[in-house]
Design a protein around this motif. Sequence first.
Motif, PDB file in Angstrom:
ATOM      1  N   GLY A   1      -3.968   3.936  -9.830  1.00 27.34           N
ATOM      2  CA  GLY A   1      -4.493   3.212 -10.968  1.00 27.34           C
ATOM      3  C   GLY A   1      -3.478   2.282 -11.605  1.00 27.34           C
TER       4      GLY A   1
ATOM      5  N   ASN B   1      -4.244   5.772  -4.516  1.00 26.16           N
ATOM      6  CA  ASN B   1      -4.550   4.893  -5.635  1.00 26.16           C
ATOM      7  C   ASN B   1      -4.119   5.587  -6.919  1.00 26.16           C
ATOM      8  OD1 ASN B   1      -5.628   3.238  -7.618  1.00 26.16           O
ATOM      9  ND2 ASN B   1      -7.551   2.909  -6.536  1.00 26.16           N
TER      10      ASN B   1
ATOM     11  N   LEU C   1      -6.763   9.220  -8.518  1.00 23.46           N
ATOM     12  CA  LEU C   1      -8.012   8.633  -8.073  1.00 23.46           C
ATOM     13  C   LEU C   1      -8.348   8.978  -6.628  1.00 23.46           C
ATOM     14  CD1 LEU C   1      -7.726   5.106  -9.734  1.00 23.46           C
ATOM     15  CD2 LEU C   1      -8.834   7.156 -10.610  1.00 23.46           C
TER      16      LEU C   1
ATOM     17  N   HIS D   1       0.725   5.318   0.963  1.00 19.01           N
ATOM     18  CA  HIS D   1       0.017   6.338   1.728  1.00 19.01           C
ATOM     19  C   HIS D   1       0.757   7.658   1.549  1.00 19.01           C
ATOM     20  CE1 HIS D   1      -2.600   3.583   4.203  1.00 19.01           C
ATOM     21  NE2 HIS D   1      -1.715   2.729   3.701  1.00 19.01           N
TER      22      HIS D   1
ATOM     23  N   GLY E   1      -1.696  10.929  -6.887  1.00 17.72           N
ATOM     24  CA  GLY E   1      -2.605   9.998  -7.548  1.00 17.72           C
ATOM     25  C   GLY E   1      -3.779  10.690  -8.193  1.00 17.72           C
TER      26      GLY E   1
ATOM     27  N   GLU F   1       0.828  -1.210   0.000  1.00 20.83           N
ATOM     28  CA  GLU F   1       0.000   0.000   0.000  1.00 20.83           C
ATOM     29  C   GLU F   1       0.860   1.258   0.000  1.00 20.83           C
ATOM     30  OE1 GLU F   1      -3.732  -1.793   2.650  1.00 20.83           O
ATOM     31  OE2 GLU F   1      -2.674   0.009   3.301  1.00 20.83           O
TER      32      GLU F   1
ATOM     33  N   LYS G   1      -4.573   6.608   2.144  1.00 21.78           N
ATOM     34  CA  LYS G   1      -4.233   5.526   1.235  1.00 21.78           C
ATOM     35  C   LYS G   1      -4.412   6.013  -0.200  1.00 21.78           C
ATOM     36  CE  LYS G   1      -5.264   0.689   0.123  1.00 21.78           C
ATOM     37  NZ  LYS G   1      -6.103  -0.496   0.443  1.00 21.78           N
TER      38      LYS G   1
ATOM     39  N   GLU H   1      -1.706  -1.391 -11.277  1.00 21.43           N
ATOM     40  CA  GLU H   1      -2.027  -2.650 -10.612  1.00 21.43           C
ATOM     41  C   GLU H   1      -0.889  -3.163  -9.738  1.00 21.43           C
ATOM     42  OE1 GLU H   1      -3.414  -5.615 -13.263  1.00 21.43           O
ATOM     43  OE2 GLU H   1      -5.168  -4.457 -13.908  1.00 21.43           O
TER      44      GLU H   1
END
Length: 349
Positions: free
Chosen positions: A199, A197, A178, A165, A176, A163, A195, A201
Amino acid sequence: MGYKVLSCGSNGNYQLGISDDEDYNTLQAAQFHIDDKVVSDMPDKPIKIVCGGNHTFVLFESGSLYSCGQNTYGQCALASRQHIVGFHQVQGSWKDVSAGWEFSVLVNKHDELFVCGLGLKHELGLGSITRTEMKKLDIKFPSPINKIRSCVNHTILILQNGELHGWGNCRKGQLGTLVAKANGKLPSTLTSPTKLNFGVEQILDFDIGRDVTYIYSGTHVYIFGKTKELFTVEKPIGSLKSMWSSVHYTCDSKINSYGNNSHGQLIPSTSPCPRSFEIGSEHGLLHANNKVYAWGWGEHGNCGVHSKPVSSKLEDQVTFNYLNEIYSGSNVILLGCGCATSWIIVSTV
């Protein structure tokens, strides 16, 4: 065995850890204040150099941490006074540290975060606030912290579970694309550790520059910031390290560069395979063949003295578009780079 910390470059706020505030284009021995003594040889092994805009930390193998430089906002994690002259010890036992322009984030042995300094763009993860003394963040992560990086106004960390952060300035998408939007727009800052994201994977590594974040997925390096780009890497890469406006990574034991080259920031293509390398704001250091070389923007002496003829143009006098030797010896154990500062840690008998 002992260890000596050598530095050169920008020093207007005592960030080289010596007794004056003059810039130097030759290496100087940093001074450490221990009890009532000032020493340049340390028995404890340095394992990391971390630099903010005008302040510096040295982290040692034992967990001890020393800082120096500008301390206007308490960013040195020491009692508030304008400057910390020479390195002084920060209370506590520490696992890691990162530094932005005028703030710092410290990680202790229990993966607890402590912050200090100027936080007007939410750099401290506490909202818009300044802390002249260390403040523990009220957050517990689901996994240990593997890596933490801060740049001018934002911070990102990656956990062992993968993860990411982060917090701080994100108006250009460097935290990010998102994150939660308000009225259809990205927020200008993240006020507390969040946290992230991106995008992507699979995230194998990351680093951050000025208003930019680089994410390595195994096949591509994604660039999140003023411009949204990506480039393909044909083979697995090793270390991924960012200047303010370019990124550098090892592949097949060679350093590759991508991004801004206005002052020679991209490493010369004829560079040897490095034993190690480090990246500063707009310059780098490379250790190979028992020598340390600098390249890039050396305006404050951080790339040493020009070994090649230069023209009368100012930009030519501070641009090192070649590898410039700044140290020779078999005793180099660690490199560090900051905002126009260069650091070499050597062993002593």
